[in-house]
Design an enzyme around this catalytic site. Structure first.
Site, PDB file in Angstrom:
ATOM      1  N   ARG A   1       0.750  -0.986  -0.084  1.00 23.13           N
ATOM      2  CA  ARG A   1      -0.030   0.021  -0.044  1.00 23.13           C
ATOM      3  C   ARG A   1       0.926   1.193   0.141  1.00 23.13           C
ATOM      4  NH1 ARG A   1      -2.103   1.132   4.340  1.00 23.13           N
ATOM      5  NH2 ARG A   1      -1.486  -0.676   5.772  1.00 23.13           N
TER       6      ARG A   1
ATOM      7  N   GLY B   1      -2.518  -5.472  -4.422  1.00 19.44           N
ATOM      8  CA  GLY B   1      -3.087  -5.671  -3.323  1.00 19.44           C
ATOM      9  C   GLY B   1      -4.138  -4.528  -3.116  1.00 19.44           C
TER      10      GLY B   1
ATOM     11  N   LYS C   1      -9.534  -2.350   1.352  1.00 17.05           N
ATOM     12  CA  LYS C   1      -9.448  -1.111   2.217  1.00 17.05           C
ATOM     13  C   LYS C   1     -10.385   0.152   1.601  1.00 17.05           C
ATOM     14  CE  LYS C   1      -6.319  -3.420   4.738  1.00 17.05           C
ATOM     15  NZ  LYS C   1      -6.805  -4.149   5.836  1.00 17.05           N
TER      16      LYS C   1
ATOM     17  N   CYS D   1       0.678  -7.325  14.712  1.00 12.72           N
ATOM     18  CA  CYS D   1       0.278  -7.696  16.104  1.00 12.72           C
ATOM     19  C   CYS D   1      -0.260  -8.910  16.192  1.00 12.72           C
ATOM     20  CB  CYS D   1      -0.396  -6.346  16.646  1.00 12.72           C
ATOM     21  SG  CYS D   1       0.436  -4.982  17.005  1.00 12.72           S
ATOM     22  N   GLY D   2      -0.489  -9.565  15.078  1.00 13.90           N
ATOM     23  CA  GLY D   2      -1.077 -10.872  15.185  1.00 13.90           C
ATOM     24  C   GLY D   2      -2.413 -11.208  14.936  1.00 13.90           C
TER      25      GLY D   2
ATOM     26  N   ASP E   1     -10.129  -9.362   9.221  1.00 10.69           N
ATOM     27  CA  ASP E   1      -9.558  -8.239   8.874  1.00 10.69           C
ATOM     28  C   ASP E   1     -10.652  -7.010   8.841  1.00 10.69           C
ATOM     29  OD1 ASP E   1      -7.218  -6.337   7.957  1.00 10.69           O
ATOM     30  OD2 ASP E   1      -8.092  -6.445   6.004  1.00 10.69           O
TER      31      ASP E   1
END
Length: 618
Positions: free
Chosen positions: A73, A213, A221, A265-266, A292
């Protein structure tokens, strides 16, 4: 194209206008069929964009390598072109919409010469869901079409729902690489000049120059967060950068939870969590709705309901393996598009962290021979897999329920080596909004900036909020006030370190222990102690079965240091000053309340002994 053109006048007019502007050789209306997908994948193989992987190891899967200038991005080329600069706020790039349109019209003029223009009708959310929204992406990239078929519900069935009068979000995309007659195409066409532009008032998206992406898959997004967040503000709902999971207790009760973490952060690991064996044996189970994005709306019964607007996973490959995330590995075992991972000699894929030992030789993401001692990564750090969500073994049976699932808790967490305790529950909704608004995470190699600096990432939405961040805080405050039963809000931090720089908390599957306490708090079953920041589990409120966690270590994980928190509150001020003109005034009072709470507590607040409430009666 294998079906009649739709009779939606607005859509037909827009497609015609774009065709006149972009001058493609032909127009293809995508029907979303398997045949169409297979044909386009074959075309991409012939163009050299795709390589078909070993069908015995990765059935029906492909590998693409992008241009090295087009790998992630591009936040500095992403614009929110609201009518007023103030409405975009200081955390977004803004340009006057009239000027931006003129610039874009110049760039898009003739940009699809020599190419096919694909029209992709898609639905974000289950078809026909009251929470879902329809978009139509026009693109000149077959790579985008095949990825969109995995990531969204797309094709003719969407047009059937759109009908004659239905509203849609127009999303225009071009790689910006027109072909003159006889000119050979590149395997990854793109342009050095890139623009990812959102017009929030007219609900439209224009993207130029990138095939990668989130810059090119405009449902993700761009629509699902930047445009949808503004739409949510106007219509009274939330579009969040948030996973959704379900927790099933031994008695069969199901509790749904949303969690927002900044990058690295997983998040995907947490969405697909597998509980430790002792908790599994007791009957605890985690299911996945999404990894997400969450769209959250108030329901008629006073609860809030959420859907995952996506249909697939666009996951970061490096670091994913059968130990850290077996569900993600199973999800990408077939029917998957890999981008910028390495290729093994037997036509399978590999990336850093997939196995303990790397293979002796590979072809890296730039097509060069690679060996373990060559000193460079084999896969790009932002390499991705695009996989159907339905392939995830932990997928929740209700993941496509058009009504959504009822949300009981929201969790916010960043990567902090100190300061923030393992877990605490906000005292109330406003207090919870404050903790989410001041969310900070230490920068890792994945983000630009000095490693270890704390970057404020409110609600993990900093790159994705489509309007003024302070107005967004106000919208969250108002949203909670208007719901009879708002979800409880929690903060977590899996990344606290001891004096030797070692992680104190084991993380991964053991995060289930924290999740279990959160779920039991929501149900009114778990105890807690009041800390200066919020309600915290006592040692005996946690399930330690199968984990050696001495009380002293737990106390270290949950301690609150006044001096450290004073500095933390001072750093909140930096964010507030930036947003001051529109910042909800409650925030300044809440900051004072936390400060006062710290001063009315011991300098180093720590849980003590084995005190049970009934002990006070003796």
């Amino acid at each position: 194209m294998s079906y009649e053109l739709p009779n939606n006048e607005k859509l037909l007019k827009w497609v015609e206008e774009v065709a006149i502007l972009c001058e493609p050789d032909r127009i293809h209306w995508c029907d979303g069929s398997q045949e169409e997908y297979d044909e386009l994948c074959e075309l991409l193989v012939q163009n050299g964009t795709f390589r078909k992987l070993n069908p015995e190891k990765r059935p029906n899967s492909y590998l693409a390598w992008s241009d090295p200038i087009d790998v992630a991005r591009v936040e500095d080329r992403t614009f929110i072109c609201s009518l007023s600069k103030q409405d975009a706020g200081p955390t977004n790039n803004w340009m006057n919409p009239k000027e931006m349109k003129e610039k874009l019209l110049g760039l898009f003029k003739g940009c699809m010469k020599g190419r096919t223009m694909y029209v992709i009708p898609f639905s974000m959310g289950p078809l026909g869901s009251p929470i879902a929204k329809i978009g139509v992406e026009i693109t000149d990239s077959p790579y985008v079409v095949v990825n969109m078929r995995i990531m969204t519900r797309m094709g003719k069935k969407v047009l059937d729902i759109l009908g004659e009068q239905g509203e849609f979000v127009p999303c225009l995309h071009s790689v910006g690489a027109p072909l003159e007659q006889g000119q050979k195409d590149s395997t990854w066409p793109c342009n050095k000049e890139k623009y990812i532009v959102h017009f929030p008032e007219e609900r439209s998206i224009w993207s130029f120059g990138s095939g990668y992406g989130g810059n090119a898959l405009l449902g993700k997004k761009c629509l699902a967060l930047r445009i949808a967040s503004k739409q949510g503000k106007d219509e009274g709902w939330l579009a969040e950068h948030m996973l959704i999971l379900g927790v099933e207790s031994p008695t069969g009760d199901k509790t749904y939870v949303g969690a927002a973490f900044p990058s690295a952060c997983g998040k995907t690991n947490f969405a697909m969590l597998i509980p430790p064996k002792p908790l599994q044996d007791k009957g605890w189970k985690v299911t996945t709705i999404g990894d997400d994005i969450a769209w959250i709306k108030p329901g008629p019964d006073g609860q809030v309901y959420a859907i995952n607007p996506e249909y697939g996973y666009f996951g970061v490959a490096p670091g994913t393996n059968v130990k850290t995330n077996p569900n993600a590995m199973a999800s990408c075992s077939a029917n998957t598009i890999f981008t910028n991972v390495a290729l093994t000699p037997d036509d399978d894929v590999w990336w850093e962290g997939m196995t303990d030992e790397p293979p002796a030789q590979l072809t890296d993401w730039q097509g060069n021979p690679w060996t373990p001692d060559c000193g460079r990564p084999a896969a790009h750090p932002n390499a991705r897999f695009t996989s159907p969500a339905s392939q995830c073994p932990s997928i929740d049976p209700d993941w496509e329920n058009p009504k959504g699932v009822p949300m009981s808790a929201f969790i916010f967490g960043g990567r902090r080596k100190d300061t923030v305790p393992l877990v605490y529950q906000a005292f109330n909704w406003s207090n919870g909004v404050y903790l989410a608004a001041t969310l900070g995470s230490e920068t890792t190699a994945a983000a630009v900036g000095a490693v270890g600096n704390v970057r404020r990432d409110p609600f993990a939405m900093l790159p994705f909020c489509g309007y003024h961040m302070a107005d967004y805080f106000g919208h969250w405050l108002q949203f909670g006030r208007s719901i009879p039963r708002p979800p409880r809000i929690f903060s977590v931090n899996w990344f606290r370190k001891d004096a030797n720089g070692k992680f104190i908390w084991p993380g991964y599957g053991d995060n289930m222990r924290v999740l279990k306490w959160i779920v039991e708090r929501v149900q009114g079953k778990a105890g807690a102690v009041e800390s200066p920041l919020g309600w915290m589990p006592r040692y005996e409120d946690m399930d330690w079965d199968g984990l050696d966690m001495p009380r002293e270590k737990f106390n270290e994980l949950t301690s609150v240091d006044r001096d450290v928190w004073q500095n933390e509150l001072i750093s909140h001020e930096e964010l507030f000053v930036k947003l001051f003109d529109r910042l909800p005034k409650e925030f300044l009072h809440m900051r004072e309340l936390i400060l006062s709470s710290l001063w009315r507590s011991p300098e180093h607040w720590e849980q003590i002994g084995d005190v049970h409430p009934e002990g006070w009666n003796e």
